[in-house]
Design a protein around this motif. Sequence first.
Motif, PDB file in Angstrom:
ATOM      1  N   GLY A   7     -28.416 -14.817 -28.539  1.00  0.00           N
ATOM      2  CA  GLY A   7     -28.958 -14.833 -29.882  1.00  0.00           C
ATOM      3  C   GLY A   7     -30.463 -14.751 -29.955  1.00  0.00           C
ATOM      4  N   ILE A   8     -31.115 -14.631 -28.831  1.00  0.00           N
ATOM      5  CA  ILE A   8     -32.570 -14.532 -28.789  1.00  0.00           C
ATOM      6  C   ILE A   8     -32.951 -13.557 -27.683  1.00  0.00           C
ATOM      7  CG2 ILE A   8     -32.674 -16.585 -27.307  1.00  0.00           C
ATOM      8  CD1 ILE A   8     -35.449 -17.139 -28.430  1.00  0.00           C
ATOM      9  N   ASP A   9     -33.837 -12.615 -27.976  1.00  0.00           N
ATOM     10  CA  ASP A   9     -34.261 -11.632 -26.982  1.00  0.00           C
ATOM     11  C   ASP A   9     -35.121 -12.284 -25.913  1.00  0.00           C
ATOM     12  OD1 ASP A   9     -32.955  -9.636 -28.323  1.00  0.00           O
ATOM     13  OD2 ASP A   9     -34.732  -8.879 -29.343  1.00  0.00           O
ATOM     14  N   ASP A  10     -35.165 -11.621 -24.729  1.00  0.00           N
ATOM     15  CA  ASP A  10     -35.985 -12.128 -23.634  1.00  0.00           C
ATOM     16  C   ASP A  10     -37.455 -12.240 -24.021  1.00  0.00           C
ATOM     17  OD1 ASP A  10     -33.896 -12.454 -21.799  1.00  0.00           O
ATOM     18  OD2 ASP A  10     -34.036 -10.380 -21.118  1.00  0.00           O
ATOM     19  N   VAL A  11     -37.957 -11.296 -24.806  1.00  0.00           N
ATOM     20  CA  VAL A  11     -39.359 -11.353 -25.194  1.00  0.00           C
ATOM     21  C   VAL A  11     -39.621 -12.591 -26.042  1.00  0.00           C
ATOM     22  CG1 VAL A  11     -39.080  -9.895 -27.254  1.00  0.00           C
ATOM     23  CG2 VAL A  11     -41.310 -10.053 -26.142  1.00  0.00           C
ATOM     24  N   ASP A  12     -38.658 -12.979 -26.875  1.00  0.00           N
ATOM     25  CA  ASP A  12     -38.811 -14.188 -27.686  1.00  0.00           C
ATOM     26  C   ASP A  12     -38.758 -15.442 -26.817  1.00  0.00           C
ATOM     27  OD1 ASP A  12     -39.034 -12.833 -30.165  1.00  0.00           O
ATOM     28  OD2 ASP A  12     -36.861 -12.543 -30.179  1.00  0.00           O
ATOM     29  N   VAL A  13     -37.954 -15.386 -25.762  1.00  0.00           N
ATOM     30  CA  VAL A  13     -37.915 -16.503 -24.809  1.00  0.00           C
ATOM     31  C   VAL A  13     -39.282 -16.649 -24.136  1.00  0.00           C
ATOM     32  CG1 VAL A  13     -36.882 -17.393 -22.684  1.00  0.00           C
ATOM     33  CG2 VAL A  13     -35.442 -16.257 -24.395  1.00  0.00           C
ATOM     34  N   ALA A  14     -39.862 -15.516 -23.702  1.00  0.00           N
ATOM     35  CA  ALA A  14     -41.174 -15.550 -23.046  1.00  0.00           C
ATOM     36  C   ALA A  14     -42.235 -16.104 -23.993  1.00  0.00           C
ATOM     37  CB  ALA A  14     -41.557 -14.148 -22.579  1.00  0.00           C
ATOM     38  N   ILE A  15     -42.234 -15.672 -25.238  1.00  0.00           N
ATOM     39  CA  ILE A  15     -43.215 -16.148 -26.221  1.00  0.00           C
ATOM     40  C   ILE A  15     -43.043 -17.648 -26.471  1.00  0.00           C
ATOM     41  CG2 ILE A  15     -43.921 -16.013 -28.643  1.00  0.00           C
ATOM     42  CD1 ILE A  15     -43.193 -13.005 -28.523  1.00  0.00           C
ATOM     43  N   ALA A  16     -41.797 -18.073 -26.661  1.00  0.00           N
ATOM     44  CA  ALA A  16     -41.538 -19.490 -26.902  1.00  0.00           C
ATOM     45  C   ALA A  16     -41.936 -20.339 -25.697  1.00  0.00           C
ATOM     46  CB  ALA A  16     -40.059 -19.703 -27.229  1.00  0.00           C
ATOM     47  N   ALA A  17     -41.701 -19.799 -24.495  1.00  0.00           N
ATOM     48  CA  ALA A  17     -42.006 -20.544 -23.272  1.00  0.00           C
ATOM     49  C   ALA A  17     -43.519 -20.724 -23.098  1.00  0.00           C
ATOM     50  CB  ALA A  17     -41.413 -19.832 -22.066  1.00  0.00           C
ATOM     51  N   VAL A  18     -44.300 -19.636 -23.238  1.00  0.00           N
ATOM     52  CA  VAL A  18     -45.750 -19.793 -23.068  1.00  0.00           C
ATOM     53  C   VAL A  18     -46.343 -20.643 -24.181  1.00  0.00           C
ATOM     54  CG1 VAL A  18     -46.134 -17.678 -21.743  1.00  0.00           C
ATOM     55  CG2 VAL A  18     -46.329 -17.604 -24.233  1.00  0.00           C
ATOM     56  N   SER A  19     -45.756 -20.563 -25.364  1.00  0.00           N
ATOM     57  CA  SER A  19     -46.252 -21.370 -26.480  1.00  0.00           C
ATOM     58  C   SER A  19     -46.032 -22.856 -26.204  1.00  0.00           C
ATOM     59  CB  SER A  19     -45.551 -20.963 -27.778  1.00  0.00           C
ATOM     60  OG  SER A  19     -45.842 -19.617 -28.109  1.00  0.00           O
ATOM     61  N   ASN A 111     -39.657  -7.557 -13.848  1.00  0.00           N
ATOM     62  CA  ASN A 111     -39.282  -6.223 -14.335  1.00  0.00           C
ATOM     63  C   ASN A 111     -38.816  -6.238 -15.788  1.00  0.00           C
ATOM     64  OD1 ASN A 111     -39.762  -5.097 -11.739  1.00  0.00           O
ATOM     65  ND2 ASN A 111     -37.728  -5.782 -11.091  1.00  0.00           N
ATOM     66  N   GLY A 112     -39.345  -7.166 -16.567  1.00  0.00           N
ATOM     67  CA  GLY A 112     -38.930  -7.260 -17.963  1.00  0.00           C
ATOM     68  C   GLY A 112     -40.041  -7.779 -18.856  1.00  0.00           C
ATOM     69  N   PRO A 113     -39.704  -8.362 -19.989  1.00  0.00           N
ATOM     70  CA  PRO A 113     -40.682  -8.885 -20.933  1.00  0.00           C
ATOM     71  C   PRO A 113     -41.570  -9.969 -20.316  1.00  0.00           C
ATOM     72  CG  PRO A 113     -38.565  -8.641 -22.002  1.00  0.00           C
ATOM     73  CD  PRO A 113     -38.333  -8.428 -20.531  1.00  0.00           C
ATOM     74  N   ALA A 114     -42.735 -10.157 -20.922  1.00  0.00           N
ATOM     75  CA  ALA A 114     -43.696 -11.132 -20.424  1.00  0.00           C
ATOM     76  C   ALA A 114     -44.582 -11.593 -21.565  1.00  0.00           C
ATOM     77  CB  ALA A 114     -44.545 -10.527 -19.303  1.00  0.00           C
ATOM     78  N   ALA A 115     -45.230 -12.740 -21.362  1.00  0.00           N
ATOM     79  CA  ALA A 115     -46.160 -13.249 -22.364  1.00  0.00           C
ATOM     80  C   ALA A 115     -47.273 -14.023 -21.676  1.00  0.00           C
ATOM     81  CB  ALA A 115     -45.443 -14.143 -23.371  1.00  0.00           C
ATOM     82  N   VAL A 116     -48.454 -13.968 -22.279  1.00  0.00           N
ATOM     83  CA  VAL A 116     -49.640 -14.685 -21.810  1.00  0.00           C
ATOM     84  C   VAL A 116     -50.227 -15.405 -23.015  1.00  0.00           C
ATOM     85  CG1 VAL A 116     -51.950 -14.513 -20.817  1.00  0.00           C
ATOM     86  CG2 VAL A 116     -50.136 -12.952 -20.039  1.00  0.00           C
ATOM     87  N   ALA A 117     -50.421 -16.714 -22.899  1.00  0.00           N
ATOM     88  CA  ALA A 117     -50.981 -17.487 -24.004  1.00  0.00           C
ATOM     89  C   ALA A 117     -52.387 -17.956 -23.672  1.00  0.00           C
ATOM     90  CB  ALA A 117     -50.100 -18.688 -24.323  1.00  0.00           C
ATOM     91  N   ASP A 118     -53.278 -17.854 -24.651  1.00  0.00           N
ATOM     92  CA  ASP A 118     -54.595 -18.489 -24.602  1.00  0.00           C
ATOM     93  C   ASP A 118     -54.467 -19.769 -25.421  1.00  0.00           C
ATOM     94  OD1 ASP A 118     -57.168 -19.405 -25.096  1.00  0.00           O
ATOM     95  OD2 ASP A 118     -58.031 -17.399 -25.282  1.00  0.00           O
ATOM     96  N   PRO A 119     -54.392 -20.926 -24.762  1.00  0.00           N
ATOM     97  CA  PRO A 119     -54.111 -22.168 -25.495  1.00  0.00           C
ATOM     98  C   PRO A 119     -55.159 -22.520 -26.543  1.00  0.00           C
ATOM     99  CG  PRO A 119     -53.806 -22.467 -23.126  1.00  0.00           C
ATOM    100  CD  PRO A 119     -54.504 -21.152 -23.317  1.00  0.00           C
ATOM    101  N   PHE A 120     -56.388 -22.046 -26.376  1.00  0.00           N
ATOM    102  CA  PHE A 120     -57.456 -22.501 -27.250  1.00  0.00           C
ATOM    103  C   PHE A 120     -57.804 -21.524 -28.372  1.00  0.00           C
ATOM    104  CE2 PHE A 120     -57.904 -24.720 -23.205  1.00  0.00           C
ATOM    105  CZ  PHE A 120     -57.766 -26.019 -23.669  1.00  0.00           C
ATOM    106  N   SER A 121     -57.594 -20.237 -28.156  1.00  0.00           N
ATOM    107  CA  SER A 121     -57.766 -19.291 -29.252  1.00  0.00           C
ATOM    108  C   SER A 121     -56.506 -19.235 -30.112  1.00  0.00           C
ATOM    109  CB  SER A 121     -58.072 -17.886 -28.718  1.00  0.00           C
ATOM    110  OG  SER A 121     -56.912 -17.290 -28.161  1.00  0.00           O
ATOM    111  N   GLY A 122     -55.378 -19.664 -29.527  1.00  0.00           N
ATOM    112  CA  GLY A 122     -54.104 -19.591 -30.223  1.00  0.00           C
ATOM    113  C   GLY A 122     -53.439 -18.234 -30.102  1.00  0.00           C
ATOM    114  N   GLU A 123     -54.057 -17.307 -29.372  1.00  0.00           N
ATOM    115  CA  GLU A 123     -53.491 -15.970 -29.213  1.00  0.00           C
ATOM    116  C   GLU A 123     -52.356 -15.984 -28.182  1.00  0.00           C
ATOM    117  OE1 GLU A 123     -57.184 -12.927 -29.936  1.00  0.00           O
ATOM    118  OE2 GLU A 123     -57.199 -14.122 -28.090  1.00  0.00           O
ATOM    119  N   VAL A 124     -51.306 -15.227 -28.489  1.00  0.00           N
ATOM    120  CA  VAL A 124     -50.219 -14.998 -27.526  1.00  0.00           C
ATOM    121  C   VAL A 124     -50.073 -13.492 -27.356  1.00  0.00           C
ATOM    122  CG1 VAL A 124     -47.770 -15.261 -27.010  1.00  0.00           C
ATOM    123  CG2 VAL A 124     -49.001 -17.115 -28.155  1.00  0.00           C
ATOM    124  N   PHE A 125     -50.334 -13.024 -26.154  1.00  0.00           N
ATOM    125  CA  PHE A 125     -50.189 -11.609 -25.814  1.00  0.00           C
ATOM    126  C   PHE A 125     -48.792 -11.429 -25.229  1.00  0.00           C
ATOM    127  CE2 PHE A 125     -54.510 -13.075 -25.308  1.00  0.00           C
ATOM    128  CZ  PHE A 125     -55.283 -12.116 -25.960  1.00  0.00           C
TER     129      PHE A 125
END
Length: 266
Positions: A7-19, A111-125
Amino acid sequence: MINSSAGIDDVDVAIAAVSAGAEVVRARYGQRFARIEKGAGDFATDVDVAAEEAILGVIRAARPEDAVRGEEGGQRGAADAVRQWLVDPLCGTLNYAVGNMLVAVNVALRNGPAAVADPFSGEVFFTDGETAWVRRNGSDTRLAPTAAVPLVDVNLDPPFPSAPGFRAVELLAHPGFAERFRPRVVSTTLALAWVAAGKRAAYVSDGGDLAGSVHFAAGIALCRAAGCVVTGVDGAPVGQAGRGLVVAADAETHGLLLSMIRAVTS
């Protein structure tokens, strides 16, 4: 490799995890921490460990069958698993320990989705493996690399596995480098996300197989999806046979940096 069976895409898992990891890093900033020695001058903190546990909590809840390799906790699940998450909960620990906010939280499905978070700017790439975006204040913007920025980030942290053949610091002595670029050393792979986002023209690091590194996997995936040129310092594909990393906003910048690297190693 996007799985939405839960029910959740891998990219959403990556975003939620880094967040989740970034929230821990941000909340503990400026507080006392326990230092965990790793040897050779390297160390982690209990913040690194807590951030990794927060990330693992998200991945376990969404993908309980997947393997995970974390910077602090090591391998969980089969090392040769088809689906393996690579986790670096706090890239830039020394920066963080002295009160410097230049850090990143990295999560990548191999070999799949990924995410990088900047904890202080609040940006999630983040990337779904095909396109790359940055999320700011709930709004997503497509990443657009550009060579118009003269800044090149160079990783000068030891160890130097390519020495004596090549040390990244030698690139700075090339006369052409100062004519075209201005070096920056932030000592965190957040700089890779900045190349993808047009905040840096390039990033250079010596080293071994960085594509499979918990430190670099998310940033490399992000840069590739954004359209950056990504190779080793020898121009070969990044991987087990490659050496180090050269990521550039465009082919011209990449070629120029490779020519300088060859000049200082010849």
